[in-house]
Structure formats: C-alpha cells, structure tokens
Scaffold this active site. Sequence first.
Site, short mmCIF file in Angstrom:
data_model
loop_
_atom_site.label_atom_id
_atom_site.label_comp_id
_atom_site.label_asym_id
_atom_site.label_seq_id
_atom_site.Cartn_x
_atom_site.Cartn_y
_atom_site.Cartn_z
N HIS A 100 0.84 -1.21 0.00
CA HIS A 100 0.00 0.00 0.00
C HIS A 100 0.87 1.26 0.00
CE1 HIS A 100 -3.71 -2.35 0.65
NE2 HIS A 100 -2.86 -3.17 1.23
N HIS A 102 -1.70 3.41 -5.03
CA HIS A 102 -1.95 1.97 -4.91
C HIS A 102 -3.45 1.65 -4.90
CE1 HIS A 102 -2.28 3.41 -0.75
NE2 HIS A 102 -3.13 2.40 -0.57
N ASP A 152 -6.58 -0.69 -3.27
CA ASP A 152 -7.11 -1.54 -2.20
C ASP A 152 -8.19 -2.44 -2.80
OD1 ASP A 152 -5.56 -0.13 -0.42
OD2 ASP A 152 -7.23 0.75 0.69
N HIS A 158 -7.98 -6.67 1.04
CA HIS A 158 -7.33 -5.82 2.04
C HIS A 158 -7.99 -5.94 3.41
CE1 HIS A 158 -5.08 -2.60 3.75
NE2 HIS A 158 -5.92 -1.61 3.51
N HIS A 174 -13.73 1.64 4.55
CA HIS A 174 -13.14 0.59 3.72
C HIS A 174 -14.07 -0.62 3.64
CE1 HIS A 174 -9.30 2.78 4.14
NE2 HIS A 174 -8.89 2.07 3.10
N GLU A 184 -5.87 4.83 -3.93
CA GLU A 184 -5.37 5.82 -2.97
C GLU A 184 -3.99 6.33 -3.39
OE1 GLU A 184 -7.50 4.10 1.08
OE2 GLU A 184 -5.60 3.20 0.42
#
Length: 226
Positions: A47, A51, A53, A57, A159, A171
């Site tokens: 991360h 990157h 997710d 994750h 998330h 992100e």
Amino acid sequence: MRIHDITLPLSSELPVYPGDPPIDIAPWTSIADGDVANVSRITLCTHSGTHLDPPRHFDQEGLPVDQIPLDLLVGKAQVVEITNTFEIGRHELERLPVRGVERLLIKTGNSELWKESEFVENYATLTSEGASFLIEVGVRLVGIDYLSIESITGSGDVHHKLLEKGIIILEGLNLAEVAPGEYELICLPLKVKDGDGAPVRAILRGGPEHTTQTDFDPHSSKWPLS
C-alpha cells in the site's frame, strides 16, 4: 491527446501511512563500484504510494488485487473537486456529477500535502455516509489524493462498506494539476498473486480543454509528478 501522470514516484522520500514499512531502494550491484550493471533492491509495502485496495485488504476471502477485472481499471472516469472540508459525505457528493459514474476520482486539498516530507494526519477523507452514497449511485472504483480514503482515526467502516460491495479503492493520487472533468483512467497494478494491494501506475488521458497541465514527460524524475 494530453496525458496526466497522477502517480507518485516511489522513493525513500515518499511518506507512508503510519505503521507501514518505509520505502527503501538500495543498490544491489553498481557500475560505479565496478559491476557490469546497475541493479537495485526495493523494499516497500503493498500500500505504498499510489496503490489499489481490493476486497482482500479487509477480507481474507475477498478478491485479491491480481483478480480485479482489467476493464474496471481502464475506462471513463470523472474527476470532481471538493475543497474546504475534511469530511466528504452525502451533502458534498450529491451536488456533483457522480450519478452513473463508474470510476470516480476525488480531488481535495490533499494533493498539496505531497509537498510535505512527513505524513500529515489532518487530511480530507470520505465519511461512512459518503461511502453509502457512492454505493447507492453505482460507483465501482473510487480514488482520492492521499494515502487513505478513511480518516486515520476511522474504524475501518469506510473501507469495509466499499470493499464489501466490490468497490475498488485507489489511494495516493496526485491530482494537484488536474482540472475537474471527464477523462480516461488507466491504473494497472503490479500483479501480486493473492495480493491485498499493490502499487499502480495511474494516468489520465484527455480531459477539459481549459486545463493548464503541461505535456506528459515520461523521462522526468521530478517529485511529485502530476
């Protein structure tokens, strides 16, 4: 066609999320030391920098990064700008052209934080209510311009809400020189088998004609790039 590089260059100078391992790039062999070639060793978190997710994750059985459908990572994207707030909720989002958008990139004041050498804890984030709204309107990928879409004091709820619905989170974007509008997004991650995340090279193509973004230089090493 104009190309906007919205990826952060990976280097030891790049801030990392608190608790994540730092980025380390060190020579393994060096021409300067008499070796026949330059080879470097890279140590980094999945991360780090810009990157993705994926559901893996936050869910051991969730979709890993190497199984994300590529057609989700390439295609039409909408960049919206939200400033003067650190909490992005329904109220901030519903006034913007987000309905019917599959790939949404949120530009905030965070993009200016890349000028700082250390992680800044006071950054703009998506709220749980905002996440629920994006689910409601059908967003499939959402990006933001700092290392987490969620507050550092968050419980993980943002998330969880997004990833449980299969919404991929992008992100660590740098949108400082990108004007709001419609673009083509290309963000391909390292193909990490069963990965809980992976750095990506993210670019935007096209966009509003009034943008003053300079032409893309693939040979530039200036940090940060945008």
